[in-house]
Design a protein around this motif. Sequence first.
Motif, PDB file in Angstrom:
ATOM      1  N   GLY A   1     -43.005 -89.995  73.442  1.00  0.00           N
ATOM      2  CA  GLY A   1     -43.470 -89.802  74.812  1.00  0.00           C
ATOM      3  C   GLY A   1     -42.424 -90.156  75.846  1.00  0.00           C
ATOM      4  N   LYS A   2     -41.545 -91.091  75.529  1.00  0.00           N
ATOM      5  CA  LYS A   2     -40.489 -91.497  76.456  1.00  0.00           C
ATOM      6  C   LYS A   2     -39.265 -90.596  76.366  1.00  0.00           C
ATOM      7  CE  LYS A   2     -40.228 -95.752  74.924  1.00  0.00           C
ATOM      8  NZ  LYS A   2     -39.838 -97.181  74.788  1.00  0.00           N
ATOM      9  N   SER A   3     -39.196 -89.806  75.317  1.00  0.00           N
ATOM     10  CA  SER A   3     -38.020 -88.965  75.085  1.00  0.00           C
ATOM     11  C   SER A   3     -38.214 -87.573  75.668  1.00  0.00           C
ATOM     12  CB  SER A   3     -37.752 -88.850  73.582  1.00  0.00           C
ATOM     13  OG  SER A   3     -38.690 -87.968  72.984  1.00  0.00           O
ATOM     14  N   HIS A   4     -37.183 -86.727  75.479  1.00  0.00           N
ATOM     15  CA  HIS A   4     -37.272 -85.313  75.855  1.00  0.00           C
ATOM     16  C   HIS A   4     -37.481 -84.442  74.615  1.00  0.00           C
ATOM     17  CE1 HIS A   4     -35.103 -87.170  79.275  1.00  0.00           C
ATOM     18  NE2 HIS A   4     -35.724 -86.241  79.990  1.00  0.00           N
TER      19      HIS A   4
ATOM     20  N   GLU B   1     -32.051 -89.670  71.224  1.00  0.00           N
ATOM     21  CA  GLU B   1     -32.140 -90.560  72.385  1.00  0.00           C
ATOM     22  C   GLU B   1     -32.434 -91.998  71.983  1.00  0.00           C
ATOM     23  OE1 GLU B   1     -34.383 -88.992  75.857  1.00  0.00           O
ATOM     24  OE2 GLU B   1     -34.784 -87.262  74.552  1.00  0.00           O
ATOM     25  N   PHE B   2     -33.205 -92.168  70.918  1.00  0.00           N
ATOM     26  CA  PHE B   2     -33.602 -93.506  70.467  1.00  0.00           C
ATOM     27  C   PHE B   2     -33.300 -93.652  68.976  1.00  0.00           C
ATOM     28  CE2 PHE B   2     -36.480 -92.348  73.977  1.00  0.00           C
ATOM     29  CZ  PHE B   2     -36.206 -93.387  74.872  1.00  0.00           C
TER      30      PHE B   2
ATOM     31  N   ILE C   1     -39.265 -84.911  66.812  1.00  0.00           N
ATOM     32  CA  ILE C   1     -38.805 -86.231  66.378  1.00  0.00           C
ATOM     33  C   ILE C   1     -37.287 -86.263  66.231  1.00  0.00           C
ATOM     34  CG2 ILE C   1     -38.899 -87.923  64.519  1.00  0.00           C
ATOM     35  CD1 ILE C   1     -41.397 -87.855  66.224  1.00  0.00           C
ATOM     36  N   LEU C   2     -36.711 -85.183  65.735  1.00  0.00           N
ATOM     37  CA  LEU C   2     -35.250 -85.132  65.591  1.00  0.00           C
ATOM     38  C   LEU C   2     -34.565 -85.285  66.951  1.00  0.00           C
ATOM     39  CD1 LEU C   2     -34.861 -82.244  62.989  1.00  0.00           C
ATOM     40  CD2 LEU C   2     -34.392 -84.673  62.619  1.00  0.00           C
ATOM     41  N   PHE C   3     -35.078 -84.595  67.959  1.00  0.00           N
ATOM     42  CA  PHE C   3     -34.507 -84.722  69.302  1.00  0.00           C
ATOM     43  C   PHE C   3     -34.762 -86.114  69.872  1.00  0.00           C
ATOM     44  CE2 PHE C   3     -34.887 -79.918  69.593  1.00  0.00           C
ATOM     45  CZ  PHE C   3     -33.509 -79.708  69.587  1.00  0.00           C
TER      46      PHE C   3
ATOM     47  N   ASP D   1     -48.023 -95.004  65.733  1.00  0.00           N
ATOM     48  CA  ASP D   1     -48.215 -95.263  67.159  1.00  0.00           C
ATOM     49  C   ASP D   1     -46.889 -95.587  67.845  1.00  0.00           C
ATOM     50  OD1 ASP D   1     -50.935 -94.838  67.012  1.00  0.00           O
ATOM     51  OD2 ASP D   1     -51.375 -96.941  66.569  1.00  0.00           O
ATOM     52  N   VAL D   2     -46.036 -96.325  67.155  1.00  0.00           N
ATOM     53  CA  VAL D   2     -44.717 -96.663  67.720  1.00  0.00           C
ATOM     54  C   VAL D   2     -43.881 -95.396  67.890  1.00  0.00           C
ATOM     55  CG1 VAL D   2     -42.583 -97.977  67.375  1.00  0.00           C
ATOM     56  CG2 VAL D   2     -44.795 -98.953  66.671  1.00  0.00           C
ATOM     57  N   ILE D   3     -43.904 -94.537  66.893  1.00  0.00           N
ATOM     58  CA  ILE D   3     -43.139 -93.283  66.947  1.00  0.00           C
ATOM     59  C   ILE D   3     -43.629 -92.420  68.102  1.00  0.00           C
ATOM     60  CG2 ILE D   3     -42.621 -91.147  65.712  1.00  0.00           C
ATOM     61  CD1 ILE D   3     -42.869 -92.824  63.101  1.00  0.00           C
TER      62      ILE D   3
END
Length: 351
Positions: free
Chosen positions: A298-301, A272-273, A266-268, A291-293
């Motif tokens: 899922g869209k992040s790295h 990005e977001f 989540i930190l990474f 669910d939003v998180i």
Amino acid sequence: MLFSQLVYRIAARTPRNSLPSCRWILSHRRYGHQPTFRNSNENKKHLDPFSLVGDELSLISMRLRSMVVAEIHLDTMLQVPELASAAGYFFKEGVEGKKLCPTVASLIHDDVLDDADTRRGIGSLSSVMGNKLAILAGDLLISRAFVALASLKHTEVVSLMATALKNLVSGETMQMTATFEQCCSMECYMQKTYNKTAALVSNSCKAVAYLSGQREEVATLAFEYGKNLGLAYQLIDDILDFTGTSASLGKASLTDLRNGIITAPILFAMEEFPQLRAFINSSSDNPANVDVILEYLGKSHGIQRTTELALKHASLAAAAIDSLPETHDVDATNARTALVHITQKIITRNK
């Protein structure tokens, strides 16, 4: 327990007057270092670390079970039979997992703090017997562990394990009292991760080096191995909280996220977001935010970068083993190969 036995095999056969510089390890502590496995054992035959010390592990497990179940039973059955049953809960035959008294005690206390329902695929002690008895059982296990430590009559080892316990409490306190801003700091997360997980591994590895009579330089490398192994383990554990299933983990998935605990993925993802911060800050109050998180994750790295960070620490753990003095002893060489294999096994585990 596994890596402690392997470290002991190495340390017991390591020359005390020979040690290469550990400058390589110290110069690669920055998080941006590209992770690679660097070790001289990579071309040697595969060695299963568990089978290598299987006899010793079986003996230790039996002695621990005897110490915890039999002794506690005899000491407390007449006064508090429920406490004897609670303290031996995770030491019963067939219950898989960690069997070190301080580790089991910390997990029992952890389940109380997290209000966890399951542990290792069975009901958590707190859910079965209640929080008060679970806390007392954990305290009793810790006291038993230090009675066993005192019997070694080795003050440095007792000091190391007391330090590990202090770190564990500090890490749990950090998690409970940190502000949201502090929770969003990677530095704070890594310090908490060291305190809660890696401190016990690193100090245990250093302790077995001392018990085999090694010099400080060898003990330091053992500590570095354990520290980086512990960090890699927890980083993968934090990934599995998102990617694993309750069945495979033996506990509920997404536990940290639902409890408002921010981990590396989540930190990474937040880097990005940045808009994720608002959803994370209220995730424990609004379950719909989970669910939003997950969608943003899922869209992040975030998972990929956490894996890379785990690989980096696994690589540093392997490098610590590589930095030990050369040896021609077959058992020591095999143990080193197995210790390096553990660093790779931790990265690829799925539970």
